[in-house]
Enzyme design. Structure first.
Site, short mmCIF file in Angstrom:
data_model
loop_
_atom_site.label_atom_id
_atom_site.label_comp_id
_atom_site.label_asym_id
_atom_site.label_seq_id
_atom_site.Cartn_x
_atom_site.Cartn_y
_atom_site.Cartn_z
N HIS A 118 16.04 9.92 -7.45
CA HIS A 118 16.36 11.22 -8.02
C HIS A 118 17.81 11.61 -7.71
O HIS A 118 18.32 11.31 -6.64
CB HIS A 118 15.42 12.29 -7.45
CG HIS A 118 13.98 12.03 -7.74
ND1 HIS A 118 12.96 12.49 -6.95
CD2 HIS A 118 13.38 11.33 -8.75
CE1 HIS A 118 11.80 12.11 -7.44
NE2 HIS A 118 12.03 11.39 -8.53
N GLU B 207 18.15 17.87 -13.27
CA GLU B 207 17.61 16.80 -12.42
C GLU B 207 17.32 15.57 -13.26
O GLU B 207 16.80 15.66 -14.38
CB GLU B 207 16.31 17.28 -11.75
CG GLU B 207 16.49 18.49 -10.86
CD GLU B 207 17.13 18.14 -9.54
OE1 GLU B 207 16.97 16.98 -9.08
OE2 GLU B 207 17.79 19.01 -8.95
N HIS C 4 18.49 9.48 -4.43
CA HIS C 4 17.62 9.48 -3.26
C HIS C 4 16.22 9.03 -3.65
O HIS C 4 15.70 9.41 -4.69
CB HIS C 4 17.56 10.89 -2.64
CG HIS C 4 16.75 10.96 -1.40
ND1 HIS C 4 15.62 11.73 -1.29
CD2 HIS C 4 16.92 10.35 -0.19
CE1 HIS C 4 15.11 11.60 -0.08
NE2 HIS C 4 15.88 10.78 0.61
N ARG D 184 6.65 10.54 -14.22
CA ARG D 184 8.08 10.74 -14.52
C ARG D 184 8.91 9.57 -14.03
O ARG D 184 9.77 9.05 -14.75
CB ARG D 184 8.55 12.03 -13.85
CG ARG D 184 10.04 12.30 -14.02
CD ARG D 184 10.47 13.46 -13.16
NE ARG D 184 11.90 13.70 -13.26
CZ ARG D 184 12.66 14.10 -12.26
NH1 ARG D 184 12.12 14.30 -11.07
NH2 ARG D 184 13.95 14.31 -12.41
N ASP D 185 8.67 9.12 -12.80
CA ASP D 185 9.46 8.02 -12.26
C ASP D 185 9.14 6.70 -12.97
O ASP D 185 10.02 5.86 -13.17
CB ASP D 185 9.22 7.88 -10.76
CG ASP D 185 9.82 9.04 -9.96
OD1 ASP D 185 10.69 9.74 -10.51
OD2 ASP D 185 9.41 9.24 -8.81
N ARG E 162 4.50 18.45 29.01
CA ARG E 162 4.09 19.53 28.09
C ARG E 162 4.22 19.15 26.64
O ARG E 162 3.57 19.72 25.76
CB ARG E 162 4.93 20.78 28.35
CG ARG E 162 4.82 21.35 29.75
CD ARG E 162 5.87 22.43 29.93
NE ARG E 162 7.22 21.88 29.71
CZ ARG E 162 8.27 22.62 29.39
NH1 ARG E 162 8.14 23.93 29.21
NH2 ARG E 162 9.46 22.05 29.24
N LYS F 289 21.32 16.77 0.48
CA LYS F 289 20.02 16.84 1.15
C LYS F 289 20.15 16.38 2.60
O LYS F 289 20.90 15.44 2.90
CB LYS F 289 19.00 15.95 0.43
CG LYS F 289 18.69 16.39 -0.99
CD LYS F 289 17.74 15.42 -1.69
CE LYS F 289 17.46 15.86 -3.11
NZ LYS F 289 16.58 14.89 -3.83
N ARG G 46 8.88 7.71 -4.30
CA ARG G 46 9.43 8.85 -5.04
C ARG G 46 10.92 8.62 -5.25
O ARG G 46 11.65 8.35 -4.32
CB ARG G 46 9.20 10.15 -4.27
CG ARG G 46 7.73 10.48 -3.98
CD ARG G 46 7.61 11.78 -3.19
NE ARG G 46 6.24 12.09 -2.81
CZ ARG G 46 5.39 12.80 -3.53
NH1 ARG G 46 5.79 13.28 -4.71
NH2 ARG G 46 4.16 13.04 -3.11
N GLN H 148 17.55 25.78 -0.19
CA GLN H 148 16.12 25.54 -0.39
C GLN H 148 15.63 24.55 0.65
O GLN H 148 16.36 23.63 1.04
CB GLN H 148 15.88 24.98 -1.80
CG GLN H 148 14.42 24.77 -2.16
CD GLN H 148 14.23 24.44 -3.64
OE1 GLN H 148 14.92 24.98 -4.50
NE2 GLN H 148 13.30 23.55 -3.94
N ASN I 232 12.18 22.02 1.51
CA ASN I 232 10.98 21.44 0.91
C ASN I 232 10.21 20.59 1.90
O ASN I 232 10.78 20.01 2.82
CB ASN I 232 11.36 20.54 -0.28
CG ASN I 232 12.14 21.27 -1.37
OD1 ASN I 232 11.87 22.42 -1.65
ND2 ASN I 232 13.10 20.59 -1.95
N TYR J 55 12.96 18.44 3.99
CA TYR J 55 14.36 18.28 3.59
C TYR J 55 14.97 19.61 3.15
O TYR J 55 14.35 20.42 2.49
CB TYR J 55 14.58 17.17 2.58
CG TYR J 55 13.76 17.19 1.31
CD1 TYR J 55 14.33 17.55 0.11
CD2 TYR J 55 12.43 16.77 1.32
CE1 TYR J 55 13.60 17.53 -1.06
CE2 TYR J 55 11.69 16.73 0.15
CZ TYR J 55 12.28 17.13 -1.04
OH TYR J 55 11.54 17.11 -2.20
#
Length: 206
Positions: A62, A143, A119, A167-168, A23, A72, A59, A47, A49, A132
């Protein structure tokens, strides 16, 4: 579910047990009690995400100010990523070190990282989708990011030309972030996490 610590204090790899038949499949990808037993305190869920990335997207790295930081719990629900934990806590015995875990929709592993750790992820497939859970809501002013291609970090990204956000791409090196006073302090991070510990494993209120 098997939970094992990684080589960086405050980071764990979680391997769930999968139950399949003709199944389909059933997986407990998150267990409050098992994670709390391993890390010493409950994860406050503030939160959730989803992040969807094309192949070759990187990414991060951070991280958030501590307190309160942002713990996280990360898993890949579609495709595959290389999930990277970076110790950006000044004074940590493993400061500047990183460790990577492949997260995918086959083994369905997860990674938990405590407040104060950096991360980053690299998408290994198109439409790589991360889910996450976070212990605190997003606060832009708290941040920060370190350049994922910083030569001093030396992260071994499995793509030739990583695709970065503006940004990165403009982020400082680890050394520059340290000189600017942006990085979390290891002692403060440990004190904050110790304050989350409780004798029981009851879910957080609210």
């Amino acid at each position: 579910m098997r939970i094992r610590p990684l080589g960086i204090e405050g980071a764990w790899e979680v391997t769930p047990q999968q139950h399949g038949d003709p199944r389909g499949l059933f997986v407990e990808w998150y267990r409050f009690d098992r994670l709390a037993e391993a890390v010493g305190h409950p994860l406050r869920l503030a939160q959730g995400n989803l992040s969807i990335s094309a192949r070759g997207v990187v990414r991060g790295v951070h991280f958030a100010d501590v307190p309160p930081g942002q713990a996280k719990y990360v898993t890949c629900v579609r495709g595959a990523v290389l999930d990277v934990v970076v110790d950006v806590r000044v004074g940590s015995p493993t400061f500047g070190r990183w460790e990577a875990v492949r997260l995918d929709d086959t083994d369905r592993r997860a990674v938990y990282l405590a407040e104060g750790l950096g991360h980053a992820v690299c998408a290994l497939t198109d439409d790589a989708t991360l889910s996450y859970l976070c212990s605190a809501t997003y606060r832009p002013a708290a941040e920060h990011t370190v350049h994922p291609l910083d030569r001093d970090l030396g992260i071994d990204w499995p793509v030739g030309r990583p695709l970065l956000s503006a940004r990165d791409a403009a982020a400082p090196s680890l050394a520059a972030a340290r000189a600017a006073g942006l990085l979390p302090d290891h002692a403060i991070c440990r004190s904050y996490v110790d304050g989350l510990r409780s004798p029981g494993l009851r879910p957080p209120a609210g």
